[in-house]
Enzyme design. Sequence first.
Site, mmCIF file in Angstrom:
data_model
loop_
_atom_site.group_PDB
_atom_site.id
_atom_site.type_symbol
_atom_site.label_atom_id
_atom_site.label_comp_id
_atom_site.label_asym_id
_atom_site.label_seq_id
_atom_site.Cartn_x
_atom_site.Cartn_y
_atom_site.Cartn_z
ATOM 1 N N ASP A 72 0.843 -1.176 0.000
ATOM 2 C CA ASP A 72 0.000 0.000 0.000
ATOM 3 C C ASP A 72 0.889 1.240 0.000
ATOM 4 O OD1 ASP A 72 -2.807 1.101 0.292
ATOM 5 O OD2 ASP A 72 -1.712 2.170 1.870
ATOM 6 N N THR A 73 0.582 2.174 -0.884
ATOM 7 C CA THR A 73 1.351 3.414 -0.997
ATOM 8 C C THR A 73 0.477 4.594 -0.628
ATOM 9 O OG1 THR A 73 2.696 2.469 -2.785
ATOM 10 C CG2 THR A 73 2.714 4.873 -2.560
#
Length: 192
Positions: A72-73
């Site tokens: 997840d960014t």
Amino acid sequence: MGGSGRIVLASASPRRLELLASAGVEFDVFASDIPEEAMAGESPEDFSLRLARDKAVAAAARTEGRWFIGADTIVVCDGEIMGKPADEADAVRMLRKLSGVAHAVITAYAIYDKARDGLLCKAVATKVFFKPLRDEEIAAYVATGCPMDKAGAYAIQGGAAHMVARIDGSYTNVVGLPLCEVVEDLRKLGAL
């Protein structure tokens, strides 16, 4: 890799797919669809780590394989967690906020070993410095549609490359997967 030793990327992100493939890693893709809402009092890093872990574990529960990679960014600017923009106005707002300032891009990843029920989670942060942006630059970029599915409303590898004055840290982290760290951890865990 085949059979139960398979590596599965729990993401539909074309950027993550390209990055992992560029390292010569053989993998399958099984995107997990989990809610991406921050919990009250959750730090940006903890939020990103939780999502990466949840994506890996959710994919492992629904498909075959041994090693599951969730990621997840997020973009963090002045304490605000910037995910994907809700609409064009939100993209404009985000880009104006990032204009001329430094911000952090945090990509958390989780590698879940289904056979051992073991989990390795890490978060990597890169500092990104944007040049001051003109309103017409922001409008033109938003009009391309590119910002709409990107954390912080920009893609460093695409149309926003000219907006980034410099970075301090991992370039691939900003794209969406800290490749050096992920590949080394896959090796340490015996997946490669």
